[in-house]
Design a protein around this motif. Structure first.
Motif, PDB file in Angstrom:
ATOM      1  N   UNK A   1       0.823  -1.214   0.000  1.00 28.67           N
ATOM      2  CA  UNK A   1       0.000   0.000   0.000  1.00 28.67           C
ATOM      3  C   UNK A   1       0.856   1.264   0.000  1.00 28.67           C
ATOM      4  N   UNK A   2       1.727   1.393   0.985  1.00 25.15           N
ATOM      5  CA  UNK A   2       2.460   2.650   1.133  1.00 25.15           C
ATOM      6  C   UNK A   2       3.498   2.897   0.050  1.00 25.15           C
ATOM      7  N   UNK A   3       4.304   1.903  -0.271  1.00 22.11           N
ATOM      8  CA  UNK A   3       5.340   2.118  -1.281  1.00 22.11           C
ATOM      9  C   UNK A   3       4.732   2.536  -2.622  1.00 22.11           C
ATOM     10  N   UNK A   4       3.693   1.824  -3.134  1.00 20.83           N
ATOM     11  CA  UNK A   4       3.090   2.296  -4.390  1.00 20.83           C
ATOM     12  C   UNK A   4       2.495   3.700  -4.287  1.00 20.83           C
ATOM     13  N   UNK A   5       1.856   4.020  -3.147  1.00 21.82           N
ATOM     14  CA  UNK A   5       1.308   5.366  -2.984  1.00 21.82           C
ATOM     15  C   UNK A   5       2.420   6.414  -2.976  1.00 21.82           C
ATOM     16  N   UNK A   6       3.513   6.121  -2.283  1.00 21.98           N
ATOM     17  CA  UNK A   6       4.634   7.067  -2.221  1.00 21.98           C
ATOM     18  C   UNK A   6       5.255   7.258  -3.611  1.00 21.98           C
ATOM     19  N   UNK A   7       5.355   6.164  -4.367  1.00 18.10           N
ATOM     20  CA  UNK A   7       5.907   6.275  -5.725  1.00 18.10           C
ATOM     21  C   UNK A   7       5.041   7.147  -6.627  1.00 18.10           C
ATOM     22  N   UNK A   8       3.744   7.220  -6.328  1.00 15.14           N
ATOM     23  CA  UNK A   8       2.822   8.063  -7.100  1.00 15.14           C
ATOM     24  C   UNK A   8       2.724   9.479  -6.524  1.00 15.14           C
TER      25      UNK A   8
END
Length: 160
Positions: free
Chosen positions: A102-109
């Protein structure tokens, strides 16, 4: 078990519901919430997220802050602002999985900032394991497992 005193509902004001929606959608779905209702008006918008598996109403809504308060930025620790909200994890792997999925993909976006990757936090308790992160407006959240709660609960129950 009584639901007395448990959280019934909470409203979190965000600067823009549509901008914040991807962050909250990913987080709330992972945590078992379902989108119950939503509206995305030009001047006001909201999303109501519910947990239907509990024996009591449990709802968290994100709502667009009203004019003229849109220009007032979030300031952690200010009167009326939450410092942070912590959600319970099942175990350490759940914290790791939430961070990874959840967090890593959101941070990448660019939809969240990860303040701390999953880590031990002995300053809070032995076994306290958490990740800390913020939403698009800088509102702080935590996903945590704290096994000491169960140990303290067992000791308390044994004393009575």
């Amino acid at each position: 078990m009584s639901s007395r005193g448990l959280l019934h509902h909470m409203i979190i004001n965000v600067s823009n519901v549509e901008r914040s929606s991807p962050f909250y959608t990913a987080m709330f779905r992972y945590l078992g919430y379902e989108l119950n209702d939503s509206s995305y008006g030009e001047d006001y918008g909201y999303e109501d997220w519910k947990r239907w598996d509990l024996n009591t109403p449990h709802e968290i809504s994100i709502c667009q802050v009203l004019e003229p308060l849109k220009a007032v930025p979030h300031q952690r620790g200010a009167l009326g602002h939450h410092c942070h909200i912590a959600f319970c994890a099942e175990d350490r792997e759940d914290v790791d999985r939430f961070h990874r999925e959840v967090l890593v993909p959101l941070a990448e976006q660019g939809l969240c900032a990860i303040e701390d990757a999953p880590c031990d936090c002995p300053e809070y308790n032995d076994g306290y394991y958490a990740t800390f992160f913020t939403d698009p407006d800088g509102l702080k959240y935590e996903f945590v497992i704290n096994p000491n709660h169960l140990l303290k609960k067992a000791a308390r129950e044994a004393a009575f």
